[in-house]
Each structure stands twice: as C-alpha cells, then as structure tokens.
Design a protein around this motif. Structure first.
Motif, short mmCIF file in Angstrom:
data_model
loop_
_atom_site.label_atom_id
_atom_site.label_comp_id
_atom_site.label_asym_id
_atom_site.label_seq_id
_atom_site.Cartn_x
_atom_site.Cartn_y
_atom_site.Cartn_z
N ALA A 226 -47.79 -8.83 111.95
CA ALA A 226 -47.40 -10.07 111.28
C ALA A 226 -48.59 -11.01 111.10
O ALA A 226 -48.64 -11.78 110.13
CB ALA A 226 -46.30 -10.78 112.09
N ALA A 227 -49.56 -10.95 112.00
CA ALA A 227 -50.74 -11.81 111.88
C ALA A 227 -51.72 -11.30 110.84
O ALA A 227 -52.55 -12.05 110.33
CB ALA A 227 -51.44 -11.93 113.23
N ASP A 228 -51.63 -10.02 110.51
CA ASP A 228 -52.52 -9.42 109.52
C ASP A 228 -51.80 -8.22 108.90
O ASP A 228 -51.95 -7.08 109.34
CB ASP A 228 -53.83 -8.97 110.18
N PRO A 229 -51.00 -8.46 107.85
CA PRO A 229 -50.18 -7.38 107.27
C PRO A 229 -51.00 -6.21 106.72
O PRO A 229 -50.42 -5.15 106.46
CB PRO A 229 -49.42 -8.11 106.14
N ASP A 230 -52.29 -6.40 106.50
CA ASP A 230 -53.11 -5.27 106.05
C ASP A 230 -53.25 -4.21 107.14
O ASP A 230 -53.67 -3.09 106.87
CB ASP A 230 -54.50 -5.75 105.63
N ARG A 231 -52.94 -4.57 108.37
CA ARG A 231 -52.90 -3.61 109.48
C ARG A 231 -51.48 -3.06 109.53
O ARG A 231 -50.58 -3.71 110.06
CB ARG A 231 -53.28 -4.29 110.80
N ASN A 232 -51.29 -1.88 108.97
CA ASN A 232 -49.94 -1.35 108.83
C ASN A 232 -49.95 0.16 108.87
O ASN A 232 -51.01 0.80 108.80
CB ASN A 232 -49.31 -1.85 107.52
N LEU A 233 -48.77 0.73 108.97
CA LEU A 233 -48.62 2.18 108.86
C LEU A 233 -47.31 2.48 108.17
O LEU A 233 -46.36 1.70 108.22
CB LEU A 233 -48.71 2.86 110.22
N VAL A 234 -47.28 3.64 107.51
CA VAL A 234 -46.12 4.07 106.73
C VAL A 234 -45.36 5.12 107.53
O VAL A 234 -45.94 6.11 107.98
CB VAL A 234 -46.55 4.64 105.38
N ASP A 235 -44.08 4.90 107.71
CA ASP A 235 -43.20 5.84 108.40
C ASP A 235 -42.38 6.57 107.33
O ASP A 235 -41.46 6.00 106.75
CB ASP A 235 -42.30 5.08 109.38
N LEU A 236 -42.70 7.83 107.10
CA LEU A 236 -42.03 8.59 106.06
C LEU A 236 -40.75 9.26 106.56
O LEU A 236 -39.99 9.80 105.75
CB LEU A 236 -42.96 9.67 105.49
N ASP A 237 -40.52 9.26 107.85
CA ASP A 237 -39.42 10.04 108.41
C ASP A 237 -38.16 9.26 108.67
O ASP A 237 -37.09 9.83 108.87
CB ASP A 237 -39.86 10.71 109.71
N THR A 238 -38.25 7.93 108.69
CA THR A 238 -37.07 7.11 108.95
C THR A 238 -36.42 6.71 107.63
O THR A 238 -37.09 6.20 106.73
CB THR A 238 -37.44 5.85 109.75
N SER A 239 -35.11 6.93 107.53
CA SER A 239 -34.39 6.56 106.32
C SER A 239 -33.67 5.23 106.55
O SER A 239 -33.27 4.91 107.67
CB SER A 239 -33.34 7.62 105.97
N PRO A 240 -33.53 4.43 105.47
CA PRO A 240 -32.80 3.18 105.63
C PRO A 240 -31.35 3.42 105.97
O PRO A 240 -30.74 4.39 105.55
CB PRO A 240 -32.96 2.51 104.25
#
Length: 243
Positions: A226-240
């Motif tokens: 939240a303090a730096d949204p450019d620090r992120n990762l993508v989770d491809l395995d979790t569905s909404p």
C-alpha cells in the motif's frame, strides 16, 4: 514482480565461479612466484611460433574463432640444449622468430622452464584472477537482489493489500530469452482508489501459454504494498469469488 529464485540461483552460480577463479588465480600467482624465486636465469631464443585457433559458439548461435601464436623457446644449460613452448599466446604474436627472451628454469630439471618476463609469467594468473574479481561481485549483487525479492514476495503474500486487476495483455516478453524462447507474461492494471493513479503489475515469466490457466478470466488477483503499489505480484491461481 519477477521471481527472486532466478536471481538467487544465477547469483549463487556466478559467486561460486568467481570465488573459484579467484582461488585458482591466487594459486597460480603463488606457484609462479615461488618458481621464479628459486629458478636460475639464462637467455633463450624464440625458434618457432605455433598457431592455435579456438572456436566458440555464442548464445545467439553464431560461431566465433580466435587465433593466438605461442612461442617455442630454445636455450642451453651446461652444454645441453632444451626447449619449451610457452603456455601464453598472443594475437598479434608477442614475440618474433629469432628474438632473444629471458628464461627462468628449474636448476634440478632445466626442462621445466618458462619465459621470465612479468607478462608471460603472470598473464594467466591475472586473467583468471581478474575474471574472479568480475564474477564474484556480480554474483553477490544478483544473490542479494534475489534474496530481497524473495523476502518481499513472502511479505506481500502475508501482508500485501489485495486488488482484482484487469488483464490487459497476455503474450511473450520479447525483451528476454530463456532457453532460446521468449517467456509468457501477464500484464494487469488497476486504479488506486486513494490516489486515482493507475498501476500495472507484471507476472513472473511463464514457460507455457497462461491462457488455459486463466480459464477465460478477465481479472487476476494482485497483492501490493500500500505504501508503494509498484511493489506487487500477480497471483494467477486464485479466482474471484462468485458475486
């Protein structure tokens, strides 16, 4: 965010190779210095230049050849004639046929001899040790980077803020090649409700097309700082969750 394991692995390999090269370079230098300290000196003559060509294949598939000339030196001790071929070659040749050169030899075994100039004696240790000096810090930097990425990923999995981002691109990353193939990546964007800024998250490099894995989904879960949204990762395995 890229997977830190790649940097950790490559950094570890580079670091180990670098340390090995440093040790070999130091050992060669010590051995050479010890030999020169106990060796006798005389004058020799370059009697031949031997051409050696080596061929290497680069990662892009191109073949490159390099040629060096190695001098054969002849000298006389107590009326006996000896010769040796230098282990150090050059392009252009460092010596000419008929040129006189200083020779250092083992008094107990004159056949054990070498050219006693600094560059001829210490070029190999300098090259090997120099490669070690280059490889070791590169390996350390990559290893530390990999560990930092791994720690950040672990933190994001536990404490990262969740958002469902829209997939806006699935395709190959043409800027990178892994095993001569461009890996797949997934790009997803979302808008930060607090600032109104749009951010893009990029998945790890994927060996296979992620299309079947996404199963027609248009959104993926992104965990971010939240303090730096450019620090992120993508989770491809979790569905909404179904609404």
């Amino acid at each position: 965010m890229r997977n830190g394991r790649f940097f950790t692995l490559v950094g570890g390999i580079f670091g180990l190779i670098g340390l090995l090269l440093l040790c070999v370079g130091v050992a060669l230098a010590v051995s050479t210095a010890s030999f020169l300290a106990s060796a006798e000196r005389t004058d020799g003559t370059v009697v031949a230049l031997t051409e050696r060509t080596t061929t290497t294949r680069s990662s892009d598939g191109h073949t490159r050849s390099s040629t060096s000339w190695y001098p054969t030196v002849e000298f006389t001790v107590n009326g006996s004639r000896y010769s040796f071929q230098s282990s150090t070659g050059g392009n252009p040749p460092s010596y000419e046929k008929g040129e006189g050169v200083p020779v250092a030899y083992d008094p107990d075994d004159p056949s054990d001899a070498r050219i006693s100039s600094f560059w001829s004696a210490f070029l190999a240790p300098l090259i090997v040790g120099g490669l070690g000096v280059v490889f070791t810090p590169i390996g350390a930097i990559l290893f530390v980077k990999g560990r930092r990425i791994a720690r950040l990923r672990a933190w994001l999995w536990k404490q990262g803020r969740q958002v469902w981002a829209e997939i806006d691109h699935v395709g190959r990353d043409l800027s990178v090649q892994v095993n001569n193939r461009h890996p797949y990546v997934v790009h997803a964007t979302w808008q930060d409700e607090r600032t109104g800024r749009t951010y893009t998250a990029v998945s790890d490099h994927l060996h296979d097309d992620p299309g079947p894995r996404l199963r027609g989904r248009t959104r993926v879960r992104v965990l971010y700082d939240a303090a730096d949204p450019d620090r992120n990762l993508v989770d491809l395995d979790t569905s909404p969750s179904p609404s």
